[in-house]
Scaffold this motif. Structure first.
Motif, PDB file in Angstrom:
ATOM      1  N   LYS A 135       0.823  -1.210   0.000  1.00 41.91           N
ATOM      2  CA  LYS A 135       0.000   0.000   0.000  1.00 41.91           C
ATOM      3  C   LYS A 135       0.862   1.267   0.000  1.00 41.91           C
ATOM      4  O   LYS A 135       0.422   2.332  -0.409  1.00 41.91           O
ATOM      5  N   ASP A 136       2.107   1.125   0.468  1.00 45.09           N
ATOM      6  CA  ASP A 136       2.994   2.286   0.539  1.00 45.09           C
ATOM      7  C   ASP A 136       3.382   2.812  -0.840  1.00 45.09           C
ATOM      8  O   ASP A 136       3.895   3.925  -0.951  1.00 45.09           O
ATOM      9  N   ARG A 137       3.173   2.027  -1.882  1.00 42.12           N
ATOM     10  CA  ARG A 137       3.502   2.497  -3.237  1.00 42.12           C
ATOM     11  C   ARG A 137       2.666   3.710  -3.632  1.00 42.12           C
ATOM     12  O   ARG A 137       3.073   4.509  -4.466  1.00 42.12           O
ATOM     13  N   GLY A 138       1.475   3.821  -3.032  1.00 45.14           N
ATOM     14  CA  GLY A 138       0.603   4.945  -3.336  1.00 45.14           C
ATOM     15  C   GLY A 138       0.711   6.086  -2.339  1.00 45.14           C
ATOM     16  O   GLY A 138      -0.132   6.982  -2.333  1.00 45.14           O
ATOM     17  N   ARG A 139       1.750   6.045  -1.494  1.00 42.34           N
ATOM     18  CA  ARG A 139       1.934   7.082  -0.493  1.00 42.34           C
ATOM     19  C   ARG A 139       3.289   7.752  -0.703  1.00 42.34           C
ATOM     20  O   ARG A 139       3.878   7.680  -1.770  1.00 42.34           O
ATOM     21  N   ALA A 140       3.804   8.362   0.352  1.00 37.06           N
ATOM     22  CA  ALA A 140       5.116   9.026   0.261  1.00 37.06           C
ATOM     23  C   ALA A 140       6.223   7.982   0.301  1.00 37.06           C
ATOM     24  O   ALA A 140       6.221   7.104   1.167  1.00 37.06           O
ATOM     25  N   TRP A 141       7.163   8.069  -0.641  1.00 41.53           N
ATOM     26  CA  TRP A 141       8.337   7.182  -0.611  1.00 41.53           C
ATOM     27  C   TRP A 141       9.541   7.928  -1.177  1.00 41.53           C
ATOM     28  O   TRP A 141       9.390   8.873  -1.956  1.00 41.53           O
ATOM     29  N   PRO A 142      10.750   7.536  -0.762  1.00 42.23           N
ATOM     30  CA  PRO A 142      11.942   8.320  -1.091  1.00 42.23           C
ATOM     31  C   PRO A 142      12.436   8.117  -2.511  1.00 42.23           C
ATOM     32  O   PRO A 142      12.574   6.988  -2.988  1.00 42.23           O
ATOM     33  N   SER A 143      12.711   9.202  -3.178  1.00 50.36           N
ATOM     34  CA  SER A 143      13.352   9.222  -4.495  1.00 50.36           C
ATOM     35  C   SER A 143      14.135  10.526  -4.574  1.00 50.36           C
ATOM     36  O   SER A 143      13.935  11.428  -3.745  1.00 50.36           O
ATOM     37  N   PRO A 144      15.043  10.674  -5.542  1.00 48.97           N
ATOM     38  CA  PRO A 144      15.729  11.966  -5.669  1.00 48.97           C
ATOM     39  C   PRO A 144      14.748  13.139  -5.771  1.00 48.97           C
ATOM     40  O   PRO A 144      15.018  14.228  -5.253  1.00 48.97           O
ATOM     41  N   ARG A 145      13.616  12.905  -6.407  1.00 46.75           N
ATOM     42  CA  ARG A 145      12.613  13.969  -6.549  1.00 46.75           C
ATOM     43  C   ARG A 145      12.050  14.374  -5.191  1.00 46.75           C
ATOM     44  O   ARG A 145      11.990  15.573  -4.850  1.00 46.75           O
ATOM     45  N   THR A 146      11.614  13.395  -4.403  1.00 48.45           N
ATOM     46  CA  THR A 146      10.979  13.745  -3.131  1.00 48.45           C
ATOM     47  C   THR A 146      11.992  14.199  -2.090  1.00 48.45           C
ATOM     48  O   THR A 146      11.648  14.970  -1.188  1.00 48.45           O
ATOM     49  N   TRP A 147      13.250  13.755  -2.191  1.00 46.66           N
ATOM     50  CA  TRP A 147      14.278  14.310  -1.301  1.00 46.66           C
ATOM     51  C   TRP A 147      14.505  15.792  -1.621  1.00 46.66           C
ATOM     52  O   TRP A 147      14.758  16.603  -0.722  1.00 46.66           O
ATOM     53  N   THR A 148      14.408  16.153  -2.903  1.00 46.05           N
ATOM     54  CA  THR A 148      14.518  17.569  -3.271  1.00 46.05           C
ATOM     55  C   THR A 148      13.343  18.354  -2.709  1.00 46.05           C
ATOM     56  O   THR A 148      13.517  19.466  -2.186  1.00 46.05           O
TER      57      THR A 148
END
Length: 239
Positions: A135-148
């Motif tokens: 279910k976490d795939r549809g929530r917040a998860w870390p990527s270079p984009r979201t770390w920015t």
């Protein structure tokens, strides 16, 4: 500041989400290019509570910060009801001047935070898409984009410290909303233990590197360098 508000986004089928993804990513709706000052905001019920609900696809989820907003208490709802006719005593625009004034130092410090963390963890948390079926795939998860996203949100909160009493708590909430609880928990623990100085203090008072904490040194010198390079006034920058 203006907003585009998309409601009931979990009511969109995956194919529709794909079409919306282009609008969110490129900020373009048909022939209309959305200015940077326009914020794109979405709201949704959990898929199991939505009418014909669907989980967000990972690419869509990864382009938003996710905040869980629970049901209000009776006291909170009553306060909301009674305040409807009262004039607002603050506006988001009231903070604009403070943000602009403090942004260079705040952004430099935030760059040091996040550079030091990822240097310490060797990129283990830089990109971690949740497993298929989670279910976490549809929530917040870390990527270079979201770390920015997280770094810029953190800098905003740091810049607003003088006028926002809960700025530090809000910063942690935003980081969690951008990269998820697991990655934000690791970051918060590292940040607390690193106890990083302000880049201005390093320049004015000096600072002794820690032989046992290369990650801490990296964070401090990154922040100091970013602060100098971000100083627009040439005389001050050279000094």
């Amino acid at each position: 500041l203006c907003r585009i508000f998309v409601d009931e986004v979990t009511g969109a089928r995956p194919a529709t989400q794909g079409a919306m993804l282009g609008a969110v990513q490129k900020r373009q709706f048909g022939d209309v290019k959305v200015p940077n000052r326009v914020r794109i905001v979405a709201a949704a019920n959990p898929p199991e509570q939505a009418a014909g609900g669907w989980d967000l696809e990972p690419p869509m989820a990864n382009r938003f910060a996710h905040f869980d907003i629970g049901k209000p208490s009776s006291e909170g709802w009553v306060n909301y009801l009674l305040s409807q006719s009262l004039p607002r005593d603050t506006s988001i625009l009231d903070f604009e001047d403070t943000l602009k004034k403090n942004w260079p130092a705040a952004w430099a410090k935030s760059q040091g935070f996040f550079a030091g963390f990822h240097d310490k963890t060797k990129g283990r948390f830089l990109h971690k898409m949740p497993a298929e079926g989670s279910k976490d795939r549809g929530r917040a998860w870390p990527s270079p984009r979201t770390w920015t996203f997280a770094a810029r949100a953190a800098a905003t909160c740091l810049a607003l410290r003088p006028v926002l009493p809960d700025a530090d708590d809000l910063m942690l909430d935003f980081i969690n909303a951008c990269v998820g609880a697991g990655a934000s928990g690791e970051f918060t623990t590292w940040l607390r233990e690193a106890n990083l100085p302000n880049p201005e203090d390093v320049l004015e008072k000096g600072w002794s590197p820690d032989r046992l904490r290369i990650d801490r040194n990296y964070a401090v010198y990154t922040a100091m360098t970013a602060f100098v390079l971000g100083t627009k006034e040439e005389t001050k920058r050279l000094k």
